[in-house]
Motif scaffolding. Structure first.
Motif, PDB file in Angstrom:
ATOM      1  N   VAL A 117       0.839  -1.207   0.000  1.00 51.34           N
ATOM      2  CA  VAL A 117       0.000   0.000   0.000  1.00 51.34           C
ATOM      3  C   VAL A 117       0.870   1.252   0.000  1.00 51.34           C
ATOM      4  CG1 VAL A 117      -1.843   1.275   1.187  1.00 51.34           C
ATOM      5  CG2 VAL A 117      -1.807  -1.231   1.290  1.00 51.34           C
ATOM      6  N   THR A 118       0.562   2.177  -0.904  1.00 44.54           N
ATOM      7  CA  THR A 118       1.201   3.493  -0.908  1.00 44.54           C
ATOM      8  C   THR A 118       0.257   4.482  -0.239  1.00 44.54           C
ATOM      9  OG1 THR A 118       2.369   3.042  -2.973  1.00 44.54           O
ATOM     10  CG2 THR A 118       2.094   5.362  -2.375  1.00 44.54           C
ATOM     11  N   TYR A 119       0.743   5.139   0.818  1.00 45.81           N
ATOM     12  CA  TYR A 119      -0.052   6.156   1.515  1.00 45.81           C
ATOM     13  C   TYR A 119       0.464   7.518   1.061  1.00 45.81           C
ATOM     14  CZ  TYR A 119      -1.287   2.190   4.484  1.00 45.81           C
ATOM     15  OH  TYR A 119      -1.738   0.977   4.941  1.00 45.81           O
ATOM     16  N   LEU A 120      -0.230   8.156   0.111  1.00 42.34           N
ATOM     17  CA  LEU A 120       0.250   9.423  -0.423  1.00 42.34           C
ATOM     18  C   LEU A 120       0.207  10.520   0.635  1.00 42.34           C
ATOM     19  CD1 LEU A 120      -1.592   9.413  -3.879  1.00 42.34           C
ATOM     20  CD2 LEU A 120       0.848   8.967  -3.467  1.00 42.34           C
ATOM     21  N   PRO A 121       1.273  11.319   0.717  1.00 39.05           N
ATOM     22  CA  PRO A 121       1.245  12.465   1.637  1.00 39.05           C
ATOM     23  C   PRO A 121       0.332  13.555   1.072  1.00 39.05           C
ATOM     24  CG  PRO A 121       3.281  12.481   0.363  1.00 39.05           C
ATOM     25  CD  PRO A 121       2.528  11.223  -0.036  1.00 39.05           C
ATOM     26  N   VAL A 122      -0.127  14.447   1.936  1.00 34.16           N
ATOM     27  CA  VAL A 122      -0.980  15.551   1.492  1.00 34.16           C
ATOM     28  C   VAL A 122      -0.271  16.876   1.723  1.00 34.16           C
ATOM     29  CG1 VAL A 122      -3.111  14.279   1.930  1.00 34.16           C
ATOM     30  CG2 VAL A 122      -2.133  15.720   3.744  1.00 34.16           C
ATOM     31  N   ASP A 123      -0.788  17.931   1.093  1.00 33.71           N
ATOM     32  CA  ASP A 123      -0.188  19.253   1.310  1.00 33.71           C
ATOM     33  C   ASP A 123      -0.752  19.881   2.591  1.00 33.71           C
ATOM     34  OD1 ASP A 123      -2.642  20.420   0.721  1.00 33.71           O
ATOM     35  OD2 ASP A 123      -2.057  21.124  -1.266  1.00 33.71           O
ATOM     36  N   ALA A 124      -0.393  21.134   2.835  1.00 35.43           N
ATOM     37  CA  ALA A 124      -0.750  21.785   4.103  1.00 35.43           C
ATOM     38  C   ALA A 124      -2.258  21.978   4.285  1.00 35.43           C
ATOM     39  CB  ALA A 124      -0.041  23.133   4.202  1.00 35.43           C
ATOM     40  N   GLU A 125      -3.019  21.850   3.184  1.00 29.99           N
ATOM     41  CA  GLU A 125      -4.475  21.974   3.292  1.00 29.99           C
ATOM     42  C   GLU A 125      -5.179  20.620   3.192  1.00 29.99           C
ATOM     43  OE1 GLU A 125      -5.512  24.917   0.292  1.00 29.99           O
ATOM     44  OE2 GLU A 125      -5.316  26.493   1.803  1.00 29.99           O
ATOM     45  N   GLY A 126      -4.402  19.562   3.071  1.00 28.60           N
ATOM     46  CA  GLY A 126      -4.987  18.220   3.046  1.00 28.60           C
ATOM     47  C   GLY A 126      -5.222  17.633   1.667  1.00 28.60           C
ATOM     48  N   PHE A 127      -4.698  18.286   0.624  1.00 29.07           N
ATOM     49  CA  PHE A 127      -4.936  17.800  -0.742  1.00 29.07           C
ATOM     50  C   PHE A 127      -3.869  16.821  -1.231  1.00 29.07           C
ATOM     51  CE2 PHE A 127      -6.996  22.040  -0.914  1.00 29.07           C
ATOM     52  CZ  PHE A 127      -8.271  21.636  -1.277  1.00 29.07           C
ATOM     53  N   VAL A 128      -4.300  15.846  -2.044  1.00 33.74           N
ATOM     54  CA  VAL A 128      -3.377  15.138  -2.934  1.00 33.74           C
ATOM     55  C   VAL A 128      -3.717  15.612  -4.342  1.00 33.74           C
ATOM     56  CG1 VAL A 128      -3.035  13.025  -1.588  1.00 33.74           C
ATOM     57  CG2 VAL A 128      -4.936  13.149  -3.214  1.00 33.74           C
ATOM     58  N   THR A 129      -2.800  15.418  -5.268  1.00 35.06           N
ATOM     59  CA  THR A 129      -3.076  15.795  -6.653  1.00 35.06           C
ATOM     60  C   THR A 129      -3.190  14.530  -7.503  1.00 35.06           C
ATOM     61  OG1 THR A 129      -0.748  15.858  -7.254  1.00 35.06           O
ATOM     62  CG2 THR A 129      -1.702  17.902  -6.408  1.00 35.06           C
ATOM     63  N   ALA A 130      -3.848  14.693  -8.653  1.00 36.98           N
ATOM     64  CA  ALA A 130      -3.962  13.584  -9.601  1.00 36.98           C
ATOM     65  C   ALA A 130      -2.564  13.165 -10.090  1.00 36.98           C
ATOM     66  CB  ALA A 130      -4.849  13.999 -10.771  1.00 36.98           C
ATOM     67  N   LYS A 131      -1.661  14.135 -10.173  1.00 36.18           N
ATOM     68  CA  LYS A 131      -0.286  13.849 -10.601  1.00 36.18           C
ATOM     69  C   LYS A 131       0.415  12.919  -9.592  1.00 36.18           C
ATOM     70  CE  LYS A 131       3.862  15.305 -12.599  1.00 36.18           C
ATOM     71  NZ  LYS A 131       4.757  14.484 -11.802  1.00 36.18           N
ATOM     72  N   GLN A 132       0.235  13.196  -8.310  1.00 30.28           N
ATOM     73  CA  GLN A 132       0.818  12.327  -7.280  1.00 30.28           C
ATOM     74  C   GLN A 132       0.303  10.897  -7.437  1.00 30.28           C
ATOM     75  OE1 GLN A 132      -0.437  14.858  -3.831  1.00 30.28           O
ATOM     76  NE2 GLN A 132       1.204  13.759  -2.791  1.00 30.28           N
ATOM     77  N   VAL A 133      -1.005  10.788  -7.707  1.00 26.50           N
ATOM     78  CA  VAL A 133      -1.607   9.464  -7.872  1.00 26.50           C
ATOM     79  C   VAL A 133      -0.988   8.778  -9.085  1.00 26.50           C
ATOM     80  CG1 VAL A 133      -3.746   8.194  -8.328  1.00 26.50           C
ATOM     81  CG2 VAL A 133      -3.778  10.187  -6.797  1.00 26.50           C
ATOM     82  N   GLU A 134      -0.913   9.516 -10.201  1.00 25.47           N
ATOM     83  CA  GLU A 134      -0.388   8.929 -11.437  1.00 25.47           C
ATOM     84  C   GLU A 134       1.060   8.469 -11.236  1.00 25.47           C
ATOM     85  OE1 GLU A 134      -0.976  11.220 -15.062  1.00 25.47           O
ATOM     86  OE2 GLU A 134      -1.242   9.240 -16.011  1.00 25.47           O
ATOM     87  N   ASP A 135       1.846   9.288 -10.556  1.00 24.80           N
ATOM     88  CA  ASP A 135       3.252   8.938 -10.325  1.00 24.80           C
ATOM     89  C   ASP A 135       3.412   7.698  -9.447  1.00 24.80           C
ATOM     90  OD1 ASP A 135       3.957  11.057 -11.876  1.00 24.80           O
ATOM     91  OD2 ASP A 135       4.514  12.394 -10.220  1.00 24.80           O
ATOM     92  N   ALA A 136       2.409   7.415  -8.629  1.00 22.16           N
ATOM     93  CA  ALA A 136       2.510   6.266  -7.708  1.00 22.16           C
ATOM     94  C   ALA A 136       2.097   4.951  -8.367  1.00 22.16           C
ATOM     95  CB  ALA A 136       1.652   6.526  -6.475  1.00 22.16           C
ATOM     96  N   ILE A 137       1.477   5.039  -9.550  1.00 20.57           N
ATOM     97  CA  ILE A 137       0.986   3.829 -10.224  1.00 20.57           C
ATOM     98  C   ILE A 137       2.144   2.963 -10.704  1.00 20.57           C
ATOM     99  CG2 ILE A 137      -0.267   2.994 -12.279  1.00 20.57           C
ATOM    100  CD1 ILE A 137      -2.148   5.431 -11.934  1.00 20.57           C
ATOM    101  N   THR A 138       2.035   1.650 -10.452  1.00 24.63           N
ATOM    102  CA  THR A 138       3.016   0.689 -10.965  1.00 24.63           C
ATOM    103  C   THR A 138       2.257  -0.372 -11.774  1.00 24.63           C
ATOM    104  OG1 THR A 138       2.853  -0.954  -9.187  1.00 24.63           O
ATOM    105  CG2 THR A 138       4.313   0.940  -8.782  1.00 24.63           C
ATOM    106  N   ASP A 139       2.986  -1.308 -12.345  1.00 22.15           N
ATOM    107  CA  ASP A 139       2.345  -2.405 -13.088  1.00 22.15           C
ATOM    108  C   ASP A 139       1.480  -3.268 -12.178  1.00 22.15           C
ATOM    109  OD1 ASP A 139       3.639  -1.534 -15.283  1.00 22.15           O
ATOM    110  OD2 ASP A 139       5.235  -3.056 -15.251  1.00 22.15           O
ATOM    111  N   GLU A 140       1.753  -3.180 -10.888  1.00 22.42           N
ATOM    112  CA  GLU A 140       1.048  -4.017  -9.905  1.00 22.42           C
ATOM    113  C   GLU A 140      -0.199  -3.341  -9.332  1.00 22.42           C
ATOM    114  OE1 GLU A 140       1.890  -7.116  -8.359  1.00 22.42           O
ATOM    115  OE2 GLU A 140       3.214  -7.365 -10.107  1.00 22.42           O
ATOM    116  N   THR A 141      -0.429  -2.064  -9.688  1.00 25.02           N
ATOM    117  CA  THR A 141      -1.525  -1.325  -9.037  1.00 25.02           C
ATOM    118  C   THR A 141      -2.891  -1.846  -9.492  1.00 25.02           C
ATOM    119  OG1 THR A 141      -0.090   0.622  -9.013  1.00 25.02           O
ATOM    120  CG2 THR A 141      -2.417   0.974  -8.497  1.00 25.02           C
TER     121      THR A 141
END
Ligand SMILES: *Cc1c(COP(=O)(O)O)cnc(C)c1O
Length: 402
Positions: A117-141
């Motif tokens: 499991v990848t737990y994406l960090p958030v910014d100071a207001e609590g957001f993740v971005t779609a880019k962060q999600v895309e960058d975390a994708i692997t062949d196993e996702t």
């Protein structure tokens, strides 16, 4: 004493109209929806009406709605069901650090079963971005699970953008929308989600009933074995009155929603601005942009004091709120959400969450603004924390108006 309830993120009152709609389903219309006789058929009809109401509220088809015992169950089913159904394809799940425990603890359990499991960090207001999600994708996702709205600080995640990413990579996308349903308009098609969790008691429906939207064509593992209920996916005689109540509640909550949300947001802004004006050394937690924040959510950190002590004093004044530490649940750990947005422990411990409801009035807000400053100055006078002992920088409290 006149009680003021500002803990609507924890639960809401059942609306009188909802209760009236439910009552006959405990008495004259008590049939088992699986029975062939008229009493059973009446119950079946009521369930299908509830399913239609829930589907209509999120622009889904009735066959895509599965009733559960609440938000936690919907989250568990979506995540475990998707993980095990796709185990042959991969073992990687993407989520965020600020999810509800129904998601985080489910993911932690899956890690023990061999998933990553990848737990994406958030910014100071609590957001993740779609880019962060895309960058975390692997062949196993195989699954992305990200909440629509944060229950502590009200952050509205960019679900539609993340949905685009998930779709482009053909990865299942679940969202915990428990706080968002009935608070902001939702459309599962526009959001590109495959699964969406809801809970009746967060929008003036009863407790112990929820639903999971599962997009047509998506296969999850069966949640509960034992009967043909819920298209064979979730066995057990249905919570008939609960389903009727949830259907009525979601219909009421989503009628004229933009107007109602604007009214609540105006009261919330009155509360946030009032706090910032009347109490020195406070900071607003969560998004500054009101269009990216739950309309009913106010979360502040009050410097030098404990959230719990504010809660107790507010409670004595008849005001129900909640704080960012969970001492009441036997743990002194500060909120994982407040830590994830970068707050030091001391500041996270001094946080106060007030969540408005459809029945909150201007008089309620003004009553809070009348008593809170006095409570804060009393507690500060007693506190061992002060500008000499604190390790927290002044910038943490440089707080612009909401
Ligand atoms: C309340 C809540 C849940 C749990 O819902 P229950 O119906 O109480 O099990 C899950 N996720 C979020 C974001 C919530 O606020």
């Amino acid at each position: 004493m006149n009680r003021i309830y500002l803990d609507n993120a924890a639960t809401t009152a059942v609306a009188p109209e909802v209760l009236q709609t439910m009552l006959p389903y405990f008495t004259e219309h008590y049939g088992n929806p699986s029975s062939v006789h008229a009493t059973g058929r009446d119950a079946r009809k009521a369930i299908e009406e509830g399913r239609r109401q829930v589907a209509a509220a999120i622009n889904a088809q009735p066959q895509e709605i599965y009733f559960t015992a609440g938000g936690s169950e919907s989250d568990n089913w979506a995540i475990k069901g998707a993980a095990f159904a796709n185990r042959k394809k991969g073992n990687h799940i993407i989520t965020t650090a600020v999810e509800h425990h129904a998601v985080l603890h489910t993911c932690a359990w899956l890690e023990k079963q061999g998933f990553k499991v990848t737990y994406l960090p958030v910014d100071a207001e609590g957001f993740v971005t779609a880019k962060q999600v895309e960058d975390a994708i692997t062949d196993e996702t195989i699954l992305i699970t990200i909440m629509t709205a944060n229950n502590e600080i009200g952050t509205l995640m960019p679900i539609a953008e993340i949905g685009e990413v998930a779709k482009a990579h053909k990865i299942l996308f679940h969202t915990d929308a428990v706080q968002a349903v009935g608070a902001v308009p939702l459309d599962v098609k526009a959001l590109n989600v495959d699964m969406l969790s809801m809970s009746g008691h967060k929008f003036h429906g009863p407790k112990g009933i929820g639903a999971l939207y599962i997009r047509r064509g998506v296969r999850l593992d069966i949640f509960m074995q034992g009967g043909a209920q819920e298209r064979g996916q979730r066995a057990g005689t249905e919570n008939l009155a609960g389903i009727v109540g949830m259907g009525k509640a979601i219909e009421l909550a989503t009628t004229n929603l933009p107007e109602k949300a604007a009214k609540i947001a105006a009261l919330r802004d009155r509360l946030m601005n009032g706090i910032v004006e009347r109490i020195p050394d406070v900071r607003i937690n969560g998004p500054k942009d009101p269009s990216r924040r739950l309309p009913n959510n106010c979360n502040v950190s009050v410097r030098y004091i404990e959230g719990e002590s504010m809660l107790l004093r507010l409670d004595l004044a008849g005001i129900a709120a909640s704080s960012g530490s969970a001492c009441t649940s036997g743990s002194l750990d500060p909120s994982h959400v407040l830590l994830a947005i970068g707050l030091p422990h001391e500041v996270a411990h001094g946080s106060l969450r007030m969540t408005l409801g459809s029945d909150t009035t201007e008089a309620d807000i003004d009553a809070v603004l009348d008593v809170l400053p006095g409570i804060v100055s009393d507690l500060r006078a007693m506190s061992v924390l002060n500008h000499e002992t604190t390790t927290v920088s002044d910038e943490t409290f440089a707080c612009p108006r909401a």
